[in-house]
Design a protein around this motif. Structure first.
Motif, PDB file in Angstrom:
ATOM      1  N   THR A  62     -12.437 -17.976   4.467  1.00 38.77           N
ATOM      2  CA  THR A  62     -14.042 -16.751   4.598  1.00 38.77           C
ATOM      3  C   THR A  62     -13.774 -15.643   4.658  1.00 38.77           C
ATOM      4  O   THR A  62     -14.338 -14.782   4.451  1.00 38.77           O
ATOM      5  CB  THR A  62     -13.197 -17.068   6.616  1.00 38.77           C
ATOM      6  OG1 THR A  62     -13.491 -18.026   6.774  1.00 38.77           O
ATOM      7  CG2 THR A  62     -14.612 -16.341   7.312  1.00 38.77           C
ATOM      8  N   LEU A  63     -12.179 -15.349   4.284  1.00 34.28           N
ATOM      9  CA  LEU A  63     -12.215 -13.613   3.416  1.00 34.28           C
ATOM     10  C   LEU A  63     -13.123 -13.582   2.284  1.00 34.28           C
ATOM     11  O   LEU A  63     -13.752 -12.150   1.981  1.00 34.28           O
ATOM     12  CB  LEU A  63     -10.949 -13.314   4.071  1.00 34.28           C
ATOM     13  CG  LEU A  63     -10.994 -11.918   4.125  1.00 34.28           C
ATOM     14  CD1 LEU A  63     -11.596 -10.729   4.984  1.00 34.28           C
ATOM     15  CD2 LEU A  63      -9.594 -11.050   3.897  1.00 34.28           C
ATOM     16  N   LEU A  64     -12.834 -14.441   1.129  1.00 34.42           N
ATOM     17  CA  LEU A  64     -13.072 -14.498   0.589  1.00 34.42           C
ATOM     18  C   LEU A  64     -14.197 -14.609   0.272  1.00 34.42           C
ATOM     19  O   LEU A  64     -15.218 -13.424  -0.875  1.00 34.42           O
ATOM     20  CB  LEU A  64     -12.347 -15.165  -0.221  1.00 34.42           C
ATOM     21  CG  LEU A  64     -12.662 -15.558  -2.451  1.00 34.42           C
ATOM     22  CD1 LEU A  64     -12.628 -14.490  -3.001  1.00 34.42           C
ATOM     23  CD2 LEU A  64     -12.072 -16.782  -2.654  1.00 34.42           C
ATOM     24  N   ALA A  65     -14.836 -15.626   0.805  1.00 28.40           N
ATOM     25  CA  ALA A  65     -16.548 -16.187   0.543  1.00 28.40           C
ATOM     26  C   ALA A  65     -17.479 -14.758   1.388  1.00 28.40           C
ATOM     27  O   ALA A  65     -18.424 -14.010   0.860  1.00 28.40           O
ATOM     28  CB  ALA A  65     -16.738 -17.053   1.156  1.00 28.40           C
ATOM     29  N   GLY A  66     -16.654 -13.748   1.933  1.00 29.36           N
ATOM     30  CA  GLY A  66     -17.514 -12.822   3.111  1.00 29.36           C
ATOM     31  C   GLY A  66     -16.923 -11.727   2.504  1.00 29.36           C
ATOM     32  O   GLY A  66     -18.417 -11.056   1.621  1.00 29.36           O
ATOM     33  N   GLY A  67     -16.543 -11.649   1.439  1.00 27.80           N
ATOM     34  CA  GLY A  67     -16.910 -10.502   0.762  1.00 27.80           C
ATOM     35  C   GLY A  67     -17.492 -10.680  -1.027  1.00 27.80           C
ATOM     36  O   GLY A  67     -18.301  -9.262  -0.758  1.00 27.80           O
ATOM     37  N   LEU A  68     -17.083 -11.838  -1.215  1.00 25.21           N
ATOM     38  CA  LEU A  68     -18.659 -12.619  -2.764  1.00 25.21           C
ATOM     39  C   LEU A  68     -20.121 -12.039  -1.654  1.00 25.21           C
ATOM     40  O   LEU A  68     -20.168 -11.521  -2.709  1.00 25.21           O
ATOM     41  CB  LEU A  68     -18.376 -13.582  -2.804  1.00 25.21           C
ATOM     42  CG  LEU A  68     -16.994 -13.718  -4.022  1.00 25.21           C
ATOM     43  CD1 LEU A  68     -16.547 -15.594  -3.939  1.00 25.21           C
ATOM     44  CD2 LEU A  68     -16.906 -13.169  -4.715  1.00 25.21           C
ATOM     45  N   ALA A  69     -20.209 -12.477  -0.620  1.00 22.45           N
ATOM     46  CA  ALA A  69     -21.319 -12.565  -0.210  1.00 22.45           C
ATOM     47  C   ALA A  69     -22.279 -10.514   0.406  1.00 22.45           C
ATOM     48  O   ALA A  69     -23.427 -10.524   0.120  1.00 22.45           O
ATOM     49  CB  ALA A  69     -21.945 -12.977   1.551  1.00 22.45           C
ATOM     50  N   TRP A  70     -20.625 -10.012   0.402  1.00 27.10           N
ATOM     51  CA  TRP A  70     -21.211  -9.375   1.188  1.00 27.10           C
ATOM     52  C   TRP A  70     -21.426  -8.425  -0.661  1.00 27.10           C
ATOM     53  O   TRP A  70     -22.365  -7.309  -0.711  1.00 27.10           O
ATOM     54  CB  TRP A  70     -19.634  -8.545   1.731  1.00 27.10           C
ATOM     55  CG  TRP A  70     -20.229  -7.169   2.662  1.00 27.10           C
ATOM     56  CD1 TRP A  70     -21.514  -6.425   3.152  1.00 27.10           C
ATOM     57  CD2 TRP A  70     -20.360  -6.330   2.937  1.00 27.10           C
ATOM     58  NE1 TRP A  70     -21.386  -4.932   4.080  1.00 27.10           N
ATOM     59  CE2 TRP A  70     -20.015  -5.654   3.929  1.00 27.10           C
ATOM     60  CE3 TRP A  70     -17.698  -6.034   3.892  1.00 27.10           C
ATOM     61  CZ2 TRP A  70     -19.638  -4.333   5.083  1.00 27.10           C
ATOM     62  CZ3 TRP A  70     -17.496  -4.812   4.046  1.00 27.10           C
ATOM     63  CH2 TRP A  70     -18.262  -4.848   4.792  1.00 27.10           C
ATOM     64  N   ALA A  71     -21.043  -8.478  -1.536  1.00 28.55           N
ATOM     65  CA  ALA A  71     -21.344  -7.517  -2.407  1.00 28.55           C
ATOM     66  C   ALA A  71     -23.226  -8.474  -3.533  1.00 28.55           C
ATOM     67  O   ALA A  71     -23.842  -7.205  -4.223  1.00 28.55           O
ATOM     68  CB  ALA A  71     -20.202  -8.645  -3.997  1.00 28.55           C
ATOM     69  N   VAL A  72     -23.039  -9.744  -2.764  1.00 30.55           N
ATOM     70  CA  VAL A  72     -24.334  -9.880  -3.234  1.00 30.55           C
ATOM     71  C   VAL A  72     -24.668  -9.440  -2.559  1.00 30.55           C
ATOM     72  O   VAL A  72     -26.198  -8.825  -2.478  1.00 30.55           O
ATOM     73  CB  VAL A  72     -24.524 -11.066  -3.049  1.00 30.55           C
ATOM     74  CG1 VAL A  72     -26.099 -11.571  -3.332  1.00 30.55           C
ATOM     75  CG2 VAL A  72     -24.062 -12.014  -4.011  1.00 30.55           C
ATOM     76  N   ALA A  73     -24.923  -9.041  -1.477  1.00 36.01           N
ATOM     77  CA  ALA A  73     -25.705  -8.247  -0.287  1.00 36.01           C
ATOM     78  C   ALA A  73     -25.872  -6.658  -0.317  1.00 36.01           C
ATOM     79  O   ALA A  73     -26.986  -6.081  -0.297  1.00 36.01           O
ATOM     80  CB  ALA A  73     -25.081  -8.387   1.077  1.00 36.01           C
ATOM     81  N   ALA A  74     -25.119  -5.964  -1.038  1.00 35.74           N
ATOM     82  CA  ALA A  74     -24.987  -5.010  -1.853  1.00 35.74           C
ATOM     83  C   ALA A  74     -26.194  -4.589  -3.074  1.00 35.74           C
ATOM     84  O   ALA A  74     -27.052  -3.836  -3.015  1.00 35.74           O
ATOM     85  CB  ALA A  74     -23.171  -4.147  -1.930  1.00 35.74           C
ATOM     86  N   VAL A  75     -26.301  -5.915  -3.993  1.00 37.69           N
ATOM     87  CA  VAL A  75     -27.045  -5.830  -4.678  1.00 37.69           C
ATOM     88  C   VAL A  75     -28.611  -5.899  -4.478  1.00 37.69           C
ATOM     89  O   VAL A  75     -29.319  -5.448  -4.872  1.00 37.69           O
ATOM     90  CB  VAL A  75     -26.582  -6.773  -5.553  1.00 37.69           C
ATOM     91  CG1 VAL A  75     -27.778  -6.901  -6.976  1.00 37.69           C
ATOM     92  CG2 VAL A  75     -25.574  -6.438  -6.644  1.00 37.69           C
TER      93      VAL A  75
END
Length: 116
Positions: A62-75
């Motif tokens: 969950t931590l990994l998936a959230g980090g990846l999704a957060w990077a996408v949200a930043a873009v």
């Protein structure tokens, strides 16, 4: 004949065109965009959470998936739809909170830190 000086309008009632420039948001946040981002992120976190076999696996995935999704949200905030990025961020916060609560409950039950 005497004419009184013109009165300056108070601004309560519009009096013609404004001399100020008006700026519009290039990608306005909409409810549909927020909903799309929320649903997509919920599915993303669910799929990654199902990969974990125990509490530690669930929390790390969950931590990994959230980090990846957060990077996408930043873009998306910088170059795309800010509404979708808002939905992503809201669901990530909820997903990480649920994972933290599950880890805390397991830790309280067993007295052993579950992530190592």
């Amino acid at each position: 004949m005497f004419h009184p000086p013109p009165r300056t309008p108070s601004g309560l009632f519009p009096s013609g065109g404004s001399t100020r420039p008006s700026y519009r948001e290039p990608y306005p946040v909409t409810g549909a965009g927020v909903a799309i981002g929320a649903v997509a992120t919920f599915a993303w976190l669910l799929l990654f959470g199902l990969v974990g076999r125990d509490v530690a696996g669930y929390a790390w995935w969950t931590l990994l998936a959230g980090g990846l999704a957060w990077a996408v949200a930043a873009v998306l905030v910088r170059h795309g739809d800010r509404g979708v990025a808002t939905g992503v961020a809201i669901v990530i916060a909820g997903g990480w909170s649920i994972a933290a609560a599950i880890v805390a409950v397991r830790w309280a039950q067993t007295g052993d830190w579950p992530l190592w």
